[in-house]
Motif scaffolding. Structure first.
Motif, PDB file in Angstrom:
ATOM      1  N   TYR A   1       0.848  -3.346  -4.978  1.00 33.26           N
ATOM      2  CA  TYR A   1       1.826  -2.562  -4.213  1.00 33.26           C
ATOM      3  C   TYR A   1       1.792  -3.037  -2.763  1.00 33.26           C
ATOM      4  O   TYR A   1       0.760  -2.926  -2.082  1.00 33.26           O
ATOM      5  CB  TYR A   1       1.506  -1.074  -4.289  1.00 33.26           C
ATOM      6  CG  TYR A   1       2.449  -0.200  -3.479  1.00 33.26           C
ATOM      7  CD1 TYR A   1       3.712   0.135  -3.961  1.00 33.26           C
ATOM      8  CD2 TYR A   1       2.067   0.279  -2.219  1.00 33.26           C
ATOM      9  CE1 TYR A   1       4.573   0.930  -3.229  1.00 33.26           C
ATOM     10  CE2 TYR A   1       2.926   1.075  -1.478  1.00 33.26           C
ATOM     11  CZ  TYR A   1       4.172   1.395  -1.979  1.00 33.26           C
ATOM     12  OH  TYR A   1       5.029   2.184  -1.245  1.00 33.26           O
TER      13      TYR A   1
ATOM     14  N   SER B   1      -1.395  -3.568   1.676  1.00 28.54           N
ATOM     15  CA  SER B   1      -1.288  -3.741   0.225  1.00 28.54           C
ATOM     16  C   SER B   1      -2.374  -2.950  -0.493  1.00 28.54           C
ATOM     17  O   SER B   1      -3.417  -2.622   0.088  1.00 28.54           O
ATOM     18  CB  SER B   1      -1.383  -5.218  -0.172  1.00 28.54           C
ATOM     19  OG  SER B   1      -2.701  -5.700   0.091  1.00 28.54           O
TER      20      SER B   1
ATOM     21  N   THR C   1       6.604  -3.344  -5.731  1.00 27.92           N
ATOM     22  CA  THR C   1       5.664  -3.334  -6.857  1.00 27.92           C
ATOM     23  C   THR C   1       5.763  -4.630  -7.639  1.00 27.92           C
ATOM     24  O   THR C   1       6.849  -5.187  -7.834  1.00 27.92           O
ATOM     25  CB  THR C   1       5.950  -2.148  -7.792  1.00 27.92           C
ATOM     26  OG1 THR C   1       7.283  -2.244  -8.275  1.00 27.92           O
ATOM     27  CG2 THR C   1       5.771  -0.832  -7.061  1.00 27.92           C
TER      28      THR C   1
ATOM     29  N   ASN D   1       2.677   3.931  -8.293  1.00 25.61           N
ATOM     30  CA  ASN D   1       3.092   3.716  -6.908  1.00 25.61           C
ATOM     31  C   ASN D   1       1.907   3.175  -6.109  1.00 25.61           C
ATOM     32  O   ASN D   1       0.954   2.647  -6.702  1.00 25.61           O
ATOM     33  CB  ASN D   1       3.644   5.014  -6.301  1.00 25.61           C
ATOM     34  CG  ASN D   1       2.731   6.200  -6.547  1.00 25.61           C
ATOM     35  OD1 ASN D   1       1.518   6.111  -6.346  1.00 25.61           O
ATOM     36  ND2 ASN D   1       3.307   7.311  -7.009  1.00 25.61           N
ATOM     37  N   GLY D   2       1.943   3.342  -4.786  1.00 26.03           N
ATOM     38  CA  GLY D   2       0.864   2.840  -3.955  1.00 26.03           C
ATOM     39  C   GLY D   2      -0.393   3.670  -4.018  1.00 26.03           C
ATOM     40  O   GLY D   2      -1.454   3.230  -3.543  1.00 26.03           O
TER      41      GLY D   2
END
Length: 552
Positions: free
Chosen positions: A66, A53, A74, A90-91
């Motif tokens: 994330y 995460s 998300t 995003n991540g």
């Protein structure tokens, strides 16, 4: 012993996995302008371990997570003032929109590895600032200074956070003996004022000019200048200038991309402002949604209290929706409407000049102006003060791109409200495509058509004069006119069709045709052989014809 056993167990289970390291948080831009966008980029070296995460915090409050292993990777947790751009988050990064001053502070990203649950946190301070909405205002206590006098100047910045840094310069040299103070506005922003005094000496007039400049700056994001020029009475180049009016010019360039067209329209806005009494500022990224009814309109509104209000606008269309026939989508037109109350102070040297300047970068600049006079000072003879004329001069470099469908059309449109509108145009062709037979490409002709409703007010001194003026630079100028009168005031007596003397002249020419010229059409010897005596000077028929033509 227990510690050794736990460590051994961990090495046995995760001995082949290297721990997480080098978690860093980068912010772009490093300083965010209020209302702008910031990208928080979280970089890390997973050392081959899978990601479990990434969590994002503002202070101690999580607002974005994330988790790639979940069905919904998300998650956004509501936090006042934070707006996450989900399309670009995003991540690896989170993009925040519409950043407010209250969001300035510490932001963190927390990365957790899946295999070992190793966790690292990186923190960065994000600064959100508010730039001044106006240029600095510079004032002096006098319009002109003589050597030996004390120059007093004050410069004020508009509210910002942090407060703008003000510097007074004399002929581009910073003046160190100045007093700076900070003030808080009602909105919580800070504005700066600086006061400077200096004794004026002859040495300060460089090239017979003394320039006082105020520079306002905020970091590297904002820098504006205001200046005052002072001259001696003998060298002041500003004759007939009123100190009450100043004009502003702004130049902007931007590369046009398809992304700028919102709802198939690109809007460009120019904002004019005067302190806090008159201020509108707008900046916007062009998106397809901006095209309302397939049109993007950019409007600039300038106003001073209730006495003055003007608008100028630009309409932008996509090639498929442009309603202007025969216009190439590479060209844009501009329309500007002006209204202003006329006062005696506007007449400088008994003349009021209104000028319209059109420019495109440094390649094109044209002016059109109207001169207004009072009835007593109008230098134009025989012109009634109710009528005004307009003159416009245009120059432009001709390029192949201007020829649309192998034709270059130059159009002049004259209009008076909605009551009168006339056009005159010139068509230019290349030698190969000119459709006009037997015409030399060196010569051009002009045609103009005009229609207007005739009213009694148009008859000045019981006469209505229509004038057409043709000119080529300063080398050629010709006029043609028609005078119209009412039946009661027409001063042209004796203008009747074919009666009186005109009838006698007409019949005489008919007689001459039949007697002298028609025989030659039937044969040259028709009269000479049958009537040789006609050619004698004292023949009665010949004498009658001559007396008739001579009016005897």
């Amino acid at each position: 012993m227990l510690g050794f056993t736990f460590s051994s167990l961990m090495l046995m289970l995760f001995g082949g996995v290297t721990s997480l390291r080098d978690v860093k948080l980068l912010v772009h831009p490093t300083t965010v302008v209020r209302g702008g966008t910031a990208a928080l980029i979280c970089s890390r070296d997973m050392q081959g371990a899978p990601l479990y995460s990434v969590k994002w915090y503002r202070g101690n409050h999580e607002f974005y997570r994330y988790t790639p292993m979940d069905d919904k990777p998300t998650q956004v947790f509501g936090l006042p003032g934070i707006t996450v751009d989900m399309n670009n988050s995003n991540g690896s990064q989170v993009v925040l929109k519409k950043m407010d001053l209250s969001l300035a502070g510490n932001f963190s990203c927390e990365v957790t590895a899946d295999s070992s649950f190793a966790t690292q946190i990186a923190t960065k301070f994000v600064d959100v600032i508010a730039l001044p909405s106006l240029d600095p205002v510079l004032k002096a206590d006098k319009e002109r200074y003589q050597p030996g006098e004390l120059l007093k100047a004050n410069c004020t910045s508009s509210p910002a956070k942090p407060a703008a840094n003000l510097t007074i310069k004399i002929n581009d040299e910073p003046l160190r003996s100045s007093e700076t103070s900070l003030h808080a506005s009602e909105t919580g922003l800070l504005w700066t004022s600086v006061h400077a005094e200096m004794k004026v000496t002859p040495q300060l007039f460089v090239s017979e000019r003394l320039r006082v400049t105020c520079v306002a700056s905020v970091h590297d994001l904002y820098k504006r200048e205001a200046y005052l020029d002072f001259f001696t009475p003998d060298t002041d180049p500003r004759p007939e200038r009123k100190t009450y009016f100043l004009w502003t010019s702004v130049h902007a360039e931007i590369k046009v991309t398809p992304q700028l067209f919102v709802s198939e329209r690109l809007r460009v806005t120019c904002v004019a402002s005067v302190h806090d009494l008159y201020n509108v500022h707008a900046e916007m990224k062009v998106t397809p949604q901006l095209f309302v009814s397939e049109r993007l309109r950019v409007t600039c509104v300038a106003s001073v209290h209730d006495l003055y209000k003007r608008e100028a606008y630009l309409d932008f269309f996509t090639p498929d929706t442009d309603p202007r026939p025969e216009r190439n989508n590479y060209f844009l037109w501009t329309n500007m409407h002006e209204e202003m109350k006329v006062t005696p102070q506007l007449f400088v040297s008994e003349r009021l000049r209104v000028t319209c300047v059109a420019s495109v970068h440094d390649l094109y600049k044209r002016e059109a102006y109207l001169d207004f006079f009072t009835p007593d000072t109008d230098p134009r003879p025989e012109r009634n003060n109710y009528f005004l004329w307009t003159n416009m001069h245009e120059e432009m470099k001709v390029t192949p791109q201007l020829f649309v469908s192998e034709r270059l059309r130059v159009t002049c449109v004259a209009s008076v409200h909605d009551l009168y509108k006339r056009e005159a145009y010139l068509d230019f062709f290349t030698p190969d495509t000119d459709p006009r037979p037997e015409r030399k490409t060196y010569f051009l002709w002009t045609s103009i058509h005009a229609e207007m409703k005739v009213t009694p007010q148009l008859f000045v001194s019981e006469r209505l004069r229509v004038t057409c003026v043709a000119s080529v630079h300063d080398l050629y100028k010709r006029e043609a006119y028609l005078d119209f009168f009412t039946p009661d005031t027409d001063p042209r007596p004796e203008r009747i069709t074919l009666n009186g003397g005109a009838s006698r002249c007409f019949l005489s020419w008919v007689f001459l045709f039949f007697v002298m010229f028609l025989p030659f059409a039937m044969g040259q010897d028709f009269i000479y052989e049958d009537y040789p005596e006609y050619y004698e000077s004292d023949h009665p028929i010949r004498s009658t014809v001559e007396r008739t033509l001579l009016g005897g």
